[in-house]
Design an enzyme around this catalytic site. Structure first.
Site, PDB file in Angstrom:
ATOM      1  N   HIS A  32      -9.609   1.065   5.188  1.00 20.61           N
ATOM      2  CA  HIS A  32      -8.319   1.360   5.824  1.00 20.61           C
ATOM      3  C   HIS A  32      -8.527   2.378   6.954  1.00 20.61           C
ATOM      4  CE1 HIS A  32      -4.188   2.539   6.506  1.00 20.61           C
ATOM      5  NE2 HIS A  32      -3.829   1.437   5.858  1.00 20.61           N
TER       6      HIS A  32
ATOM      7  N   GLY B 217       2.752   2.481  10.798  1.00 24.17           N
ATOM      8  CA  GLY B 217       3.695   3.588  10.646  1.00 24.17           C
ATOM      9  C   GLY B 217       4.432   3.957  11.914  1.00 24.17           C
TER      10      GLY B 217
ATOM     11  N   SER C 203       3.705  -1.893  10.393  1.00 22.90           N
ATOM     12  CA  SER C 203       5.155  -1.922  10.650  1.00 22.90           C
ATOM     13  C   SER C 203       5.819  -3.246  10.256  1.00 22.90           C
ATOM     14  CB  SER C 203       5.449  -1.576  12.111  1.00 22.90           C
ATOM     15  OG  SER C 203       5.066  -0.239  12.375  1.00 22.90           O
TER      16      SER C 203
ATOM     17  N   LYS D  78       0.023   4.270  -0.293  1.00 22.66           N
ATOM     18  CA  LYS D  78      -0.643   5.461   0.274  1.00 22.66           C
ATOM     19  C   LYS D  78      -0.425   6.647  -0.672  1.00 22.66           C
ATOM     20  CE  LYS D  78      -0.196   3.255   4.710  1.00 22.66           C
ATOM     21  NZ  LYS D  78      -0.107   3.327   6.150  1.00 22.66           N
TER      22      LYS D  78
ATOM     23  N   ASN E 292       0.866  -1.178   0.000  1.00 19.32           N
ATOM     24  CA  ASN E 292       0.000   0.000   0.000  1.00 19.32           C
ATOM     25  C   ASN E 292       0.907   1.234   0.000  1.00 19.32           C
ATOM     26  OD1 ASN E 292      -1.811   2.039   0.440  1.00 19.32           O
ATOM     27  ND2 ASN E 292      -2.445   1.362   2.486  1.00 19.32           N
TER      28      ASN E 292
ATOM     29  N   GLU F 112      -6.858   4.827   7.887  1.00 19.68           N
ATOM     30  CA  GLU F 112      -6.613   6.232   7.516  1.00 19.68           C
ATOM     31  C   GLU F 112      -7.837   6.831   6.823  1.00 19.68           C
ATOM     32  OE1 GLU F 112      -2.918   5.515   5.477  1.00 19.68           O
ATOM     33  OE2 GLU F 112      -1.994   4.998   7.400  1.00 19.68           O
TER      34      GLU F 112
ATOM     35  N   GLU G  25      -5.059  -4.845  10.680  1.00 23.69           N
ATOM     36  CA  GLU G  25      -4.032  -3.816  10.873  1.00 23.69           C
ATOM     37  C   GLU G  25      -4.331  -3.037  12.159  1.00 23.69           C
ATOM     38  OE1 GLU G  25      -2.213  -2.618   6.755  1.00 23.69           O
ATOM     39  OE2 GLU G  25      -3.889  -1.316   7.223  1.00 23.69           O
TER      40      GLU G  25
END
Ligand code: 13P
Length: 247
Positions: free
Chosen positions: A95, A173, A209, A10, A8, A97, A167
């Site tokens: 996701h 991250g 991560s 992003k 991904n 985000e 996730e």
């Protein structure tokens, strides 16, 4: 069944950066571990270039989002039909985000999933808890709600085209992946929930991560069907290392 290693990207990479990624990636990977299916999710503007770069390879390309209407006055949105039209085969939905920054609710995600499946896109559906939720011992409840609402109305047939990515938000991250044992507990919970409530199964990925030095921990677990990689997929070298390490 082949394990999936998905990238991904992003909101990263221009068209020229995409070209240069694939140039380097090909050099890294004359190999490409036949054992796994590689899927790359560039930003919308680089999808056409990525599809072209991957012609005559087994690498699949996907989009990071789609809208739930087909066309019309929805400024800035991109439909599932449009994504199919440019040769992408997958879409990431749910996701964290998108949930956080773009206020996507379980209901919106559910509509998007139905639309994507109707248009023959395969879906990587993301779920995961915050650190707060984990601290309060509410992980299973949280994941159950996301799955129950997000996948509402799907048939057994639909599940052939659904991959779930677990996730944990706090692992994304941050450089702090979850330990493999805790990931395994959640993945087992998801499997059981799908069997009990949808009479279905799905491949389940881990994301958060992932780096070449922790790949084996996750890939060694029987119930984990692969990985969804963010930051470490941006360089061809580190993404190839992850693929090697998982083979
Ligand atoms: P990182 O690998 O950068 O933690 O991102 C994970 C992710 O969000 C993939 O969708």
């Amino acid at each position: 069944m082949k394990k999936i290693i998905a990238a991904n990207w992003k909101m990263n990479k221009t068209i020229s950066e995409t070209k240069s990624f694939f140039h380097n990636f090909r050099n890294q990977s004359s190999l490409l571990a036949e054992g796994c299916e590689i899927i790359i999710f560039p930003p919308f503007t680089s999808i056409v270039e990525a599809v072209r770069e991957c012609e005559n390879t087994d690498i699949k390309i996907g989009a990071q989002n789609c809208y739930y209407e087909s066309s019309g006055a929805f400024t800035g949105e991109i439909s599932a039909e449009m994504i199919r039209d440019i040769g992408a085969e997958y879409v990431i939905l749910g996701h964290s985000e998108r949930r956080k920054y773009f206020c996507e609710t379980d209901e919106i995600i559910n509509k998007k999933i139905h639309k994507a499946l109707k248009n023959s896109l395969k879906v990587i559906f993301c779920v995961g808890e915050s650190f707060e939720t984990r601290k309060n011992g509410k992980v299973n409840e949280w994941i159950e709600r996301q799955i129950k609402n997000g996948l509402k109305g799907l048939s057994k047939e639909n599940f052939k085209n659904i991959v779930i990515a677990y996730e944990p938000i706090w692992a994304i991250g941050t450089g702090k992946a979850i330990n493999a044992e805790s990931a395994d507990e959640v993945v087992k919970f998801i499997k059981k929930y799908l069997a009990d409530n949808f009479d279905s199964e799905s491949v389940i990925l881990y994301g958060g991560s992932v780096k070449s030095d922790n790949v084996r921990e996750f890939m060694g677990l029987e119930d984990i069907g692969g990985l969804l990689v963010g930051g470490a997929s941006l360089s061809a070298e580190s993404f190839a290392e992850i693929i090697f390490a998982s083979g």
